[in-house]
Structures are given as C-alpha cells and as structure tokens.
Design an enzyme around this catalytic site. Sequence first.
Site, short mmCIF file in Angstrom:
data_model
loop_
_atom_site.label_atom_id
_atom_site.label_comp_id
_atom_site.label_asym_id
_atom_site.label_seq_id
_atom_site.Cartn_x
_atom_site.Cartn_y
_atom_site.Cartn_z
CD1 TRP A 101 -68.61 -4.39 57.85
CD2 TRP A 101 -70.80 -3.93 57.97
NE1 TRP A 101 -69.24 -5.00 56.78
CE2 TRP A 101 -70.58 -4.72 56.83
CE3 TRP A 101 -72.09 -3.49 58.24
CZ2 TRP A 101 -71.61 -5.11 55.97
CZ3 TRP A 101 -73.12 -3.87 57.39
CH2 TRP A 101 -72.88 -4.67 56.27
CG ASP A 171 -70.39 -5.88 64.36
OD1 ASP A 171 -70.44 -7.12 64.30
OD2 ASP A 171 -70.74 -5.13 63.42
CE LYS A 195 -70.61 -11.40 58.32
NZ LYS A 195 -70.98 -11.18 56.94
#
Length: 359
Positions: A101, A171, A195
Amino acid sequence: MRVFNFSAGPAVLPETVLERAAAEMLDWRGTGMSVMEMSHRGKEFIGIAAKAEADLRTLLAIPADYKVLFLQGGAIGENAIVPMNLVGGHKVADYINTGEWSKKSIKEAKKYCTVNVAASSEDLDFTYVPPQSAWKLSDDPAFVHVCTNETIGGVEYQWTPDIGRIPLVADMSSHLLSRVIDVSKYGVIYGGAQKNAGPAGLTLVIVRGDLLDRALPITPSAFHWKEQAAADSMVNTPPTYAIYIAGLVFEWLLAQGGVAAIEQRNIAKAKMLYDYLDATRFYTSPARKADRSRMNVRFHLHDESLNEAFLKGAKAAGMDQLKGHRVVGGMRASIYNAMPIEGVRTLVEYMKAFEQRHG
Ligand code: PMP
C-alpha cells in the site's frame, strides 16, 4: 447461516448493525423512506451525518481544530488527493515504504510532486517497520507519509512517529478505530471505511485545520479538503447510505466501551492466533514480532501444496476468505473489530486439527 468472515475488506460488520439497518430499511424512523432515498440536504440526513461525525470525534478524541470529512474515492483516491492538497509551496514529500500500500501511495504521489523515499523495508520483503532512527527525511518536505497498517504484508506500526513540525500523513485504512491513537500527532489521517468503519464507498479524512491552505490550484472541488470542509462534505452528493451504516458502527463501538475497550479485545484476539503460530512449525508467520499486525494476520503453511485443502476445510467449518493476497500468497486472517473472539478460537482449533491430520 452467517460464517466467520476473515476478509481483508470489505469486511465483517457487527451483526446488530446489519439487523438494525435491515429493520430500518423501508422506513427510517417514521419518515416512510429508506435512508438511501433521502435528500442529502434534508434535515433527517443532515442529522444522521452530524451524529456520525460527533460519535467519530468522541471515539477518537479528535481535537476541535481538526476537520472530519466524509468523502469518496477510497484510499487509492487519497493517494492523489493528499499530495494535491498538501504540496502547495513545497516541492518534495517524504514517504516511508513498508509494503504494497505504501508502494501504491508513492507511485501516485509522483504525479504531483517529487517523492523522497525516506526509508524502506523492501530489503527484508516488507516484514518490518523501519525505525525512525533509520529515516532519511529531506530538508523541508511538504509532509511525511506512512501506512500505519499494511493490510497485505501484515505489518503495523506499534509506535507513533515524532517528526516535529512536519505534517505526518497516515493511511490508516485497515486499523483506524481498532486502537487508541493520539490524533494530535498527525496532520492528516485517512482511510477507506470498509474494514472497521462500515461499507465501501466512504472515505474518512481527518485533517488539521491549518493544513487547508496548501492545495494545488488543479485540485478538483470534490477532493479539495478546504472546499469540502466549508461545505460539510457536501460539495458533491456524499455516500449517504455508507455514512448511515458507518454511524451505526460508531454507535455500536461506543456501546462496546469505545476504542480503548475494543483495543483490549483486539490484543486478545491477535495474541490467541500469534501464540499458536509461534508454537508450531507447521505454519509460519513472516512479519517481525514487534511489528506484526493485530488486524491482518499473515501466515503460510510450511507445505504450500496443502493450501487448497486448508481453505476447503476451513470453508466447510464455517470460515471464509482466509486466502492471502495474490501478491504475497499464503493465508491471511483479517480480524477486525467486528470479528468475535469465537471466530479466532474456531480458526485456531481448526488450524491445530489440520496440523494433526497433515503434520
Ligand atoms: N491502503 C490500505 C492500507 C488498504 O488496506 C487499502 C485497501 N485494502 C487501500 C489503501 C486501498 O483502498 P481503496 O481500495 O478503498 O481505495
């Protein structure tokens, strides 16, 4: 029948939230309408969004000088939106590369600024978080970007970087609301909701007020934090239904005792799984112990030819979505807030039985 869903995201939601949404689906509190059918500018939805924001502020103890934005575009969108909103007046942004990511964030940021990769754990296959003592920050970066939980690699910061006056941008897609954080240590926190916060389609952005004047002129209005903050995230039509569900998740989390209480449960769940992984040679867990993720537990069967049998047996025992990300292979158990401890216990018992049969 519901299964134990170990998906990395979109992921398991609290059952009571889904039941409540189902009960309110056709008629939200006497309005005769589904939330999905309401104008975002009507008083009902404005109330829903305001309550969701207030609850999120309570859950994370967000200081008053921070704006909370409910946007779209996901974390991938933010990879572009972050530099667009922050590099004005600067040339360079620093990134810490801890895995898949981070790599995506770096690639996207290069379209908008010069990127200095100030530290990387690529040397050991992204199995650890480079300590801050190893970071080589540039002289005057617009910001430093970190991915505090690498969903694919299963690596998580167990500490908060301290970079003084330079804005720290994180993030937090896959661990926001899973642990107590000190928001004041960050300039910007962002993440997709799918999530720990709700359904896909909603992107949460928490930004310190003094960082709202750095946007590049090309920044699209829908992604311009200052414009969105001034318009209560309604420059465009927000993802209304996703905000409503996230609001129900926030209420659920408050009823659980808040983030500090859920963090204790998350610690216990992760310990149960890692304790077993540490005690067996049948499975291996690649992440360095001090940096392994409480949310996304990665493991490999020592004999990968058994992977299919493992997944098939798990499914038959009521556990789904344990297959690891295609980039790294193996298995991954994502054990977000809404995964009950019984789910983790069932998984560990299954893993033990599988080891006994095949070990
Ligand atoms: N960052 C992290 C840490 C993620 O886990 C994900 C999604 N799994 C993303 C970014 C990308 O999010 P989205 O697909 O919502 O843009």
